[in-house]
Structure formats: structure tokens, C-alpha cells
Design a protein around this motif. Structure first.
Motif, PDB file in Angstrom:
ATOM      1  N   THR A   1       0.831  -1.207   0.000  1.00 21.09           N
ATOM      2  CA  THR A   1       0.000   0.000   0.000  1.00 21.09           C
ATOM      3  C   THR A   1       0.865   1.256   0.000  1.00 21.09           C
ATOM      4  O   THR A   1       0.513   2.246  -0.638  1.00 21.09           O
ATOM      5  CB  THR A   1      -0.953   0.064   1.220  1.00 21.09           C
ATOM      6  N   GLY A   2       2.004   1.182   0.702  1.00 18.13           N
ATOM      7  CA  GLY A   2       2.919   2.324   0.734  1.00 18.13           C
ATOM      8  C   GLY A   2       3.398   2.675  -0.658  1.00 18.13           C
ATOM      9  O   GLY A   2       3.304   3.834  -1.088  1.00 18.13           O
ATOM     10  N   VAL A   3       3.884   1.668  -1.383  1.00 16.62           N
ATOM     11  CA  VAL A   3       4.396   1.902  -2.744  1.00 16.62           C
ATOM     12  C   VAL A   3       3.275   2.440  -3.648  1.00 16.62           C
ATOM     13  O   VAL A   3       3.459   3.394  -4.397  1.00 16.62           O
ATOM     14  CB  VAL A   3       4.992   0.609  -3.340  1.00 16.62           C
ATOM     15  N   LEU A   4       2.086   1.831  -3.519  1.00 13.92           N
ATOM     16  CA  LEU A   4       0.975   2.267  -4.373  1.00 13.92           C
ATOM     17  C   LEU A   4       0.571   3.699  -4.083  1.00 13.92           C
ATOM     18  O   LEU A   4       0.283   4.471  -5.007  1.00 13.92           O
ATOM     19  CB  LEU A   4      -0.227   1.334  -4.186  1.00 13.92           C
ATOM     20  N   SER A   5       0.553   4.085  -2.781  1.00 12.53           N
ATOM     21  CA  SER A   5       0.130   5.473  -2.519  1.00 12.53           C
ATOM     22  C   SER A   5       1.177   6.464  -2.985  1.00 12.53           C
ATOM     23  O   SER A   5       0.814   7.521  -3.495  1.00 12.53           O
ATOM     24  CB  SER A   5      -0.224   5.733  -1.050  1.00 12.53           C
ATOM     25  N   VAL A   6       2.474   6.130  -2.824  1.00 12.68           N
ATOM     26  CA  VAL A   6       3.497   7.061  -3.332  1.00 12.68           C
ATOM     27  C   VAL A   6       3.374   7.175  -4.848  1.00 12.68           C
ATOM     28  O   VAL A   6       3.480   8.249  -5.416  1.00 12.68           O
ATOM     29  CB  VAL A   6       4.919   6.601  -2.939  1.00 12.68           C
ATOM     30  N   SER A   7       3.096   6.046  -5.515  1.00 18.08           N
ATOM     31  CA  SER A   7       3.057   6.105  -6.976  1.00 18.08           C
ATOM     32  C   SER A   7       1.829   6.869  -7.463  1.00 18.08           C
ATOM     33  O   SER A   7       1.800   7.345  -8.589  1.00 18.08           O
ATOM     34  CB  SER A   7       3.140   4.710  -7.580  1.00 18.08           C
ATOM     35  N   ASN A   8       0.807   7.019  -6.596  1.00 24.36           N
ATOM     36  CA  ASN A   8      -0.360   7.805  -7.002  1.00 24.36           C
ATOM     37  C   ASN A   8      -0.175   9.303  -6.814  1.00 24.36           C
ATOM     38  O   ASN A   8      -0.985  10.079  -7.302  1.00 24.36           O
ATOM     39  CB  ASN A   8      -1.596   7.376  -6.206  1.00 24.36           C
ATOM     40  N   VAL A   9       0.895   9.685  -6.102  1.00 29.06           N
ATOM     41  CA  VAL A   9       1.085  11.107  -5.790  1.00 29.06           C
ATOM     42  C   VAL A   9       1.091  11.994  -7.036  1.00 29.06           C
ATOM     43  O   VAL A   9       0.370  12.991  -7.083  1.00 29.06           O
ATOM     44  CB  VAL A   9       2.355  11.324  -4.938  1.00 29.06           C
ATOM     45  N   PRO A  10       1.842  11.656  -8.095  1.00 28.82           N
ATOM     46  CA  PRO A  10       1.848  12.551  -9.255  1.00 28.82           C
ATOM     47  C   PRO A  10       0.477  12.667  -9.911  1.00 28.82           C
ATOM     48  O   PRO A  10       0.193  13.643 -10.595  1.00 28.82           O
ATOM     49  CB  PRO A  10       2.833  11.885 -10.232  1.00 28.82           C
ATOM     50  N   MET A  11      -0.394  11.656  -9.675  1.00 31.33           N
ATOM     51  CA  MET A  11      -1.715  11.684 -10.278  1.00 31.33           C
ATOM     52  C   MET A  11      -2.646  12.602  -9.489  1.00 31.33           C
ATOM     53  O   MET A  11      -3.512  13.249 -10.062  1.00 31.33           O
ATOM     54  CB  MET A  11      -2.284  10.269 -10.279  1.00 31.33           C
ATOM     55  N   MET A  12      -2.464  12.640  -8.157  1.00 29.30           N
ATOM     56  CA  MET A  12      -3.366  13.433  -7.329  1.00 29.30           C
ATOM     57  C   MET A  12      -2.894  14.874  -7.192  1.00 29.30           C
ATOM     58  O   MET A  12      -3.697  15.786  -7.076  1.00 29.30           O
ATOM     59  CB  MET A  12      -3.472  12.808  -5.952  1.00 29.30           C
ATOM     60  N   ASN A  13      -1.584  15.070  -7.201  1.00 26.43           N
ATOM     61  CA  ASN A  13      -1.048  16.418  -7.070  1.00 26.43           C
ATOM     62  C   ASN A  13      -1.493  17.276  -8.238  1.00 26.43           C
ATOM     63  O   ASN A  13      -1.572  16.789  -9.357  1.00 26.43           O
ATOM     64  CB  ASN A  13       0.479  16.348  -7.095  1.00 26.43           C
ATOM     65  N   PRO A  14      -1.772  18.560  -7.997  1.00 33.70           N
ATOM     66  CA  PRO A  14      -2.012  19.438  -9.143  1.00 33.70           C
ATOM     67  C   PRO A  14      -0.752  19.496 -10.000  1.00 33.70           C
ATOM     68  O   PRO A  14       0.364  19.431  -9.476  1.00 33.70           O
ATOM     69  CB  PRO A  14      -2.287  20.795  -8.505  1.00 33.70           C
ATOM     70  N   ASP A  15      -0.941  19.619 -11.319  1.00 30.99           N
ATOM     71  CA  ASP A  15       0.198  19.646 -12.244  1.00 30.99           C
ATOM     72  C   ASP A  15       1.218  20.711 -11.865  1.00 30.99           C
ATOM     73  O   ASP A  15       2.419  20.507 -11.979  1.00 30.99           O
ATOM     74  CB  ASP A  15      -0.290  19.926 -13.671  1.00 30.99           C
ATOM     75  N   ILE A  16       0.713  21.850 -11.417  1.00 33.58           N
ATOM     76  CA  ILE A  16       1.628  22.955 -11.149  1.00 33.58           C
ATOM     77  C   ILE A  16       2.578  22.594 -10.008  1.00 33.58           C
ATOM     78  O   ILE A  16       3.762  22.934 -10.040  1.00 33.58           O
ATOM     79  CB  ILE A  16       0.849  24.270 -10.877  1.00 33.58           C
ATOM     80  N   VAL A  17       2.080  21.837  -9.015  1.00 28.22           N
ATOM     81  CA  VAL A  17       2.935  21.448  -7.892  1.00 28.22           C
ATOM     82  C   VAL A  17       3.977  20.428  -8.356  1.00 28.22           C
ATOM     83  O   VAL A  17       5.160  20.535  -8.027  1.00 28.22           O
ATOM     84  CB  VAL A  17       2.089  20.881  -6.725  1.00 28.22           C
ATOM     85  N   THR A  18       3.549  19.445  -9.164  1.00 31.53           N
ATOM     86  CA  THR A  18       4.500  18.472  -9.706  1.00 31.53           C
ATOM     87  C   THR A  18       5.570  19.192 -10.520  1.00 31.53           C
ATOM     88  O   THR A  18       6.768  18.923 -10.366  1.00 31.53           O
ATOM     89  CB  THR A  18       3.764  17.455 -10.602  1.00 31.53           C
ATOM     90  N   GLY A  19       5.137  20.123 -11.360  1.00 29.70           N
ATOM     91  CA  GLY A  19       6.079  20.858 -12.198  1.00 29.70           C
ATOM     92  C   GLY A  19       7.072  21.654 -11.376  1.00 29.70           C
ATOM     93  O   GLY A  19       8.287  21.571 -11.592  1.00 29.70           O
ATOM     94  N   VAL A  20       6.553  22.401 -10.407  1.00 27.95           N
ATOM     95  CA  VAL A  20       7.436  23.225  -9.575  1.00 27.95           C
ATOM     96  C   VAL A  20       8.399  22.348  -8.782  1.00 27.95           C
ATOM     97  O   VAL A  20       9.596  22.649  -8.691  1.00 27.95           O
ATOM     98  CB  VAL A  20       6.590  24.121  -8.630  1.00 27.95           C
ATOM     99  N   SER A  21       7.905  21.245  -8.232  1.00 23.57           N
ATOM    100  CA  SER A  21       8.778  20.396  -7.410  1.00 23.57           C
ATOM    101  C   SER A  21       9.912  19.814  -8.258  1.00 23.57           C
ATOM    102  O   SER A  21      11.067  19.783  -7.828  1.00 23.57           O
ATOM    103  CB  SER A  21       7.982  19.298  -6.728  1.00 23.57           C
TER     104      SER A  21
END
Lengths: 272, 287
Positions: free
Chosen positions: A93-113
């Protein structure tokens, strides 16, 4: 009630397609206005073919989409097989939730990070320009990966785990068993994951905006073009994209219909 | 060795082999995730808690109140847009399921087609339609009426969000609504419930997962957009995405931008968690 439903669907589809029609219509405009139609001409399509910036951007977009899709599909499929085989539930579950982060994060946050990461690493390495093809490639693989994993995992759950074991008992190596038994049974998930990765990559603007440097893709070119008053040339570019998407969807739909017909025929024969 | 023992040995062997293989397969993915998902989040946090010289500070968070209005506006516009999209898309998806299979397939294609078009170009095209000297106003003038100010208003921004994210609401709604067994509705009717109560007690609870995923798929991109508000809102609308975009582009204000990104990320993750909780509970009631 039935009439009302029809009208409702019709009105919404009309609103939905109005901007697209405007786009196609004004791409044939003779003058350089995108609001007043002065006459029909193919001038902007010629202009588009002559415009090296647009052609380069198109090439870049396709190159990036193909490379990032291949990497994301291979990494994601292997990861899905690995995650599926995991015994430790917490870890899974840990791996799956981390891998979902880019999907849930707004694009702008992923881009900035990602931009901050690349800037940080670039500064440490003493590079003058830290952004370019490789950083945008990393970004595209990163946001495509969860979609590949999520498309492949359910297919793995549907396959019989004993099949791979049976193949190994019959003398094939684990790698042979994977390619000959597991992969064919999950191929539809792999293909739909790859398709999704490809379309996401072609369409992405926000994350590319922060990670591309001087590497220009089509959405980035459109962005710089729309900062100024644009000419119908951009509409011509987009009409071509629209046409290719339409053709692609039609082909996909037709093959689906054909497949469904074949399946129904098989089930009819089965009943006999 | 007995048969059972042998089987036990073989199973244990295959299990350890499997464990090793699964780790090996995951290894590149795990490295990728930590380098490009986990580390960047820590870097955003690190930037948020430091000043431009790299010294620890809480000043960035003290400046949060300056952007109070932008944050508030973003959430209000995104909430309105999400609500409007849901209200428009629900009957749309419902009416779709009432058509023949062939018609449904064609309509599905028509819904998905704009999703493949770039958001930038669709937004620009909307701008062309509603701007001061745009198509609608030109038509109005031609008909002898006065021009209407549509662009650079909050309404235009909300329209842009609804327009661009409408398919993302329709798809999950359609997929749950088309799976509802008509027999359930017949049973409800046989048991004496009328149209509205059938909708409230059968259709609505069964479509809850689609509603939840549709809401997240529209709300998250709406609240964080900067292109739609730039093109359709002009200077009248300044959303959190616009602020982040202008702050991170300059090195001197990058830390402030990182702080706002961090806040946005945390708030959205909390929203998603609450939504998921909500849908779980709904599922519990359903069972």
C-alpha cells in the motif's frame, strides 16, 4: 422526456464543439484575424508547413512522447508485476500510494517540485543550464508511470497465478515464463497504459512548462504564441491535430466494433 | 520424503524466489519514485522553510496572509465550476445511457475527442468567441444590439473551467450509470417507490463513486489552473496558480512560490482524503 433528453444532449454537444468549429473555420481565413472571416484560403496551412519552429516543435513532441512512453511502459509494467507479487501488505500500500502522488497532485505542484529538484542538482553540479530534453523526459516518465501501473495491475489480478508456475514446471525459465505466459495475458492493460502515457505526454503543458528549458514542444509553442496576438496559423496546426485524433479514434472504434461482432459470433457458435 | 513435505519445500522455494524477483522488478521503479516523487516534495518543503540564501526561516509562511484572497478566490471559483459541471454532466451522462448501444459508442467518442485537444487552444478559441471584439459581440453588433462584456470576468473563468473539464466529469459518471442494473429500478418500482425516490435511494447511491471521482478530476485542475484565469479572467481574476507561476519564475521569490505550492498540495491532499473517506462511508451504508 425522451425529446427533452435528446435536446439536452444536442445543446451540450453543440456548446462543446463550438470552439473546435471556430478553430477549424478560422484556420481557413484569408486574413490574419481570428475573429472576422474575410475569405477562404489555404494560406495558413502553407505557412505552417514552411514554419520551421512549428515543425521542430512537432518533431520534439513526438520524439518525447515516444521515448517517455517506452520508458514508462517498461518500468511501469515491471513495477506492476513486482507490486502484484509483494507479500508485505503495508509495503504494497505504501508503494501504491506514493506512486499515485503525481496523479493526485495538481500539475503545477508536480512541475514546480521537479523544477526545484533540477535547479538544485544543476547548481550542485555547477551546470549553467539545468533544464533540457533529459529533464522534460524524466518529468514525462514520472507523471505517466502511475497510469501504466494502474492499467496493468487489474489485468494481473485477473490472470491465473498458476499459469506462470505451470510454465516454469514445464521447463521454461522465469524470464521465458514472463514473456510467453504473463505478458500475453496482460497485454491489453499494457497497451492501454502505453496509449494513456502517449496522449498525456503529447498533451501536457503545465509540467513541461517548468521542466523543459529551451526544449520546445507543441503545447509550449502554442503557449508562447498565445501570449501575443495569434495568427490563424496556430489554428491550422491544431486543426491538423484535431483531424489526426479524429481518424485515430475512428480506427480504434471500428476495430472495437469488429472485435465485438467477432466475440458475439463466437458466443453464438458456442451456444449451438 | 513424503509428497506433502515435497510440496512444502517446493512452495517455500518458489516463494523465496518470487520475493527476490518481485524486489528486483520493483527496484528501478522504487528508485524512480524516490528520486522524482519523494525527493522533489522534500525539496519543495526545504525551499518553503528557507530564504533565498538558504537559511532557515518561517517568513514565507508569515506572508501567507498576503495571498489570502487569491487562495480564497481559487477555491470559490473551483467549487462553483465543479458544482456546475456536476449539475450539467449528471443528466448528460444519464441521458446518454438511455440511447442505443451504437449511439452511446459514438457519443462516447464525441465526449473524448475534445479531451485529446490541447487545453490551451480550446481556451484561446473560447477567448476568441467571447472577447470584446469577438465573434459573439460582432454578431450582436450586426444584429443592431450593444456589445456585452464577457471576457475578463469571473464568470468567463468559471465557464472556461466547466468547458475544459466537462468530459472528465462525464466519463466516470457514465461508467457508473451504465452499469446500474435496470432490474434494480424495476424492483424499486414494484416495491412502490416513485421516480424521485428511486433516484434518491437507488440511482444516486449507486453512482456515488463516479460522482466522487468526477469531482476530484474537475476540482484539482480547476483550483490550480493559471492558463484559464490568465486568458479569460485577465486582471480581474488572480488565482493561486497565477501567483505561484509568477513567483517561481523569478529566483528571488522562488522560496515564496515553493511555500504556496506546499500549502496548495497539502490542502488538496486533505480534500482528497476527506472525499475518499466520504465515499467509503457511502459504500458502507450501501452494503
Amino acid at each position: 422526456m425522451k425529446i427533452f433528453g435528446k435536446i439536452y444532449l444536442g445543446v451540450i454537444f453543440a456548446v462543446m464543439y463550438l470552439p473546435l468549429l471556430v478553430m477549424v473555420f478560422f484556420s481557413f481565413n484569408a486574413s490574419n484575424s481570428t475573429a472576422t472571416f474575410t475569405g477562404f484560403s489555404l494560406h495558413w496551412y502553407e505557412e505552417m508547413l514552411r514554419d520551421s519552429a512549428a515543425m521542430d516543435a512537432l518533431k520534439n513532441t513526438l520524439l518525447l512522447a515516444v521515448v517517455s512512453t517506452v520508458i514508462a511502459t517498461i518500468l511501469g509494467t515491471l513495477a506492476a508485476v513486482g507490486i502484484f507479487g509483494m507479500r508485505n501488505k503495508w509495503f504494497k500500500t505504501g508503494v501504491l500510494s506514493v506512486s499515485n502522488v503525481p496523479m493526485m497532485n495538481p500539475d503545477i505542484v508536480t512541475g514546480v517540485s521537479l523544477m526545484l529538484l533540477f535547479a538544485f542538482v544543476g547548481r550542485m553540479l555547477g551546470a549553467v543550464e539545468s533544464l533540457g530534453f533529459f529533464t522534460i523526459l524524466i518529468a514525462h516518465v514520472t507523471f505517466s508511470l502511475p497510469y501504466v501501473v494502474l492499467n496493468v495491475l487489474p489485468k494481473l489480478m485477473q490472470t491465473d497465478p498458476h499459469l506462470a508456475e505451470a510454465a516454469q514446471d514445464l521447463g521454461s525459465t522465469p524470464i521465458q515464463a514472463f514473456f510467453r505466459v504473463v505478458l500475453p495475458s496482460i497485454s491489453s492493460g499494457v497497451v492501454s497504459g502505453a496509449l494513456m502515457a502517449f496522449t498525456l505526454s503529447i498533451d501536457d503543458f503545465v509540467i513541461s512548462h517548468y521542466t523543459s528549458g529551451s526544449f520546445t514542444t507543441l503545447p509550449l509553442l502554442i503557449y508562447t504564441m498565445t501570449k501575443k496576438r495569434v495568427t490563424p496559423e496556430m489554428y491550422a496546426v491544431c486543426s491538423c491535430i484535431f483531424l489526426s485524433v479524429l481518424v485515430l479514434l475512428l480506427i480504434m472504434n471500428l476495430s472495437q466494433i469488429r472485435q465485438a461482432k467477432k466475440m458475439s459470433r463466437i458466443s453464438v457458435i458456442g451456444k449451438k | 520424503m513424503t509428497d506433502a513435505k515435497m510440496r512444502g519445500v517446493r512452495e517455500r522455494k518458489s516463494r523465496t524466489r518470487k520475493k527476490g524477483v518481485s524486489l528486483l522488478l520493483n527496484f528501478p521503479y522504487l528508485i524512480w519514485l524516490s528520486l522524482f516523487v519523494i525527493v522533489p516534495m522534500f525539496i519543495v518543503a526545504a525551499y518553503a522553510f528557507t530564504d533565498a540564501s538558504g537559511a532557515f526561516t518561517l517568513d514565507n509562511f508569515r506572508k501567507l496572509s498576503v495571498y489570502r484572497e487569491n487562495i480564497f478566490d481559487s477555491f470559490v471559483y473551483a467549487l462553483i465550476a465543479t458544482a456546475v459541471t456536476l449539475i450539467l454532466a449528471y443528466p448528460f451522462a444519464y441521458f446518454m445511457t438511455k440511447r442505443s448501444a451504437a449511439a452511446q459508442r459514438v457519443m462516447m467518442m464525441l465526449v473524448m475527442l475534445p479531451m485529446w485537444m490541447n487545453l490551451l487552444i480550446l481556451t484561446y478559441s473560447i477567448m476568441n468567441i467571447i472577447e470584446t471584439n469577438g465573434i459573439v459581440n460582432n454578431l450582436l453588433v450586426a444584429m443592431g444590439m450593444e456589445k456585452v462584456q464577457m471576457i475578463n470576468t469571473p464568470g468567463a473563468v468559471v465557464f472556461g473551467m466547466v468547458y475544459n473539464y466537462f468530459p472528465y466529469m462525464v466519463l466516470p459518471l457514465y461508467s457508473v450509470l451504465s452499469k446500474i442494473d435496470p432490474a434494480l429500478l424495476e424492483a424499486a418500482a414494484d416495491l412502490g417507490s416513485g421516480g424521485p425516490s428511486r433516484f434518491r435511494r437507488v440511482i444516486l447511491p449507486l453512482s456515488m463513486p463516479g460522482i466522487i471521482s468526477g469531482i476530484t478530476m474537475v476540482f484539482v485542475p480547476s483550483v490550480s489552473t493559471f492558463y484559464i484565469s490568465q486568458k479569460l479572467g485577465g486582471t480581474s481574476v488572480n488565482m493561486i496558480g497565477d501567483v505561484i507561476e509568477s513567483l517561481v519564475n523569478r529566483v528571488s521569490t522562488r522560496n515564496l512560490g515553493a511555500m504556496l505550492s506546499l500549502v496548495l498540495m497539502v490542502v488538496i491532499l486533505i480534500c482528497i482524503m476527506i472525499m475518499n473517506r466520504f465515499s467509503d462511508e457511502e459504500g458502507g451504508i450501501m452494503l
